[in-house]
Design an enzyme around this catalytic site. Sequence first.
Site, short mmCIF file in Angstrom:
data_model
loop_
_atom_site.label_atom_id
_atom_site.label_comp_id
_atom_site.label_asym_id
_atom_site.label_seq_id
_atom_site.Cartn_x
_atom_site.Cartn_y
_atom_site.Cartn_z
N GLU A 39 1.09 -1.25 0.27
CA GLU A 39 -0.02 -0.07 0.27
C GLU A 39 0.60 1.03 -0.14
OE1 GLU A 39 -4.14 -0.76 2.44
OE2 GLU A 39 -2.19 -1.55 3.71
N TYR A 98 -17.70 25.91 -0.51
CA TYR A 98 -17.74 24.57 -0.59
C TYR A 98 -16.39 23.99 -1.88
CZ TYR A 98 -21.24 25.05 -3.77
OH TYR A 98 -22.26 25.39 -4.35
N VAL A 142 -6.50 5.04 7.69
CA VAL A 142 -7.64 6.13 7.41
C VAL A 142 -7.48 7.45 8.63
CG1 VAL A 142 -8.73 4.28 4.89
CG2 VAL A 142 -9.50 4.20 7.86
N GLU A 143 -8.24 6.53 9.84
CA GLU A 143 -8.62 7.19 11.21
C GLU A 143 -7.55 8.35 11.21
OE1 GLU A 143 -9.25 2.85 11.17
OE2 GLU A 143 -7.72 4.05 11.06
N LYS A 178 -12.12 3.95 1.65
CA LYS A 178 -11.12 3.49 0.88
C LYS A 178 -12.05 1.99 0.15
CE LYS A 178 -6.69 1.15 2.23
NZ LYS A 178 -5.91 1.43 2.75
#
Length: 118
Positions: free
Chosen positions: A21, A53, A72-73, A98
């Site tokens: 990864e 935005y 990802v956290e 993901k």
Amino acid sequence: MDIVFIERLKIDTIIGIYEWERMVRQTVTLDLEMAFDNTAPAATDAIEDTLNYKAVAKRLVEFVEASDFGLVETLAERCAQIVREEFDVRWVRLRLRKPGAVRGSRAVGVQIERGSRD
């Protein structure tokens, strides 16, 4: 409170804990809901009074593309922090997906809320 949202913002980045990864860019997607009082921009019709935005999305794309996190956290937490601090947002709900991380699933990820909606 009004909600300004960004849906399915796709960004390529380095994310993951496994060696393979770390060698390829993967696509993550972000969904954001941000509390913002839209009465002022509605009255003035001026972009300067909005939670822009496009500016939020541009900043997050810039950050995520340059990031290199294992979890990802961690990435979700940093993105929420940027939105709250740089765009003066009191409350944000952020979902980070993901895709393809777990065989048989469309996506995995986290959803976090930071701040107060009041």
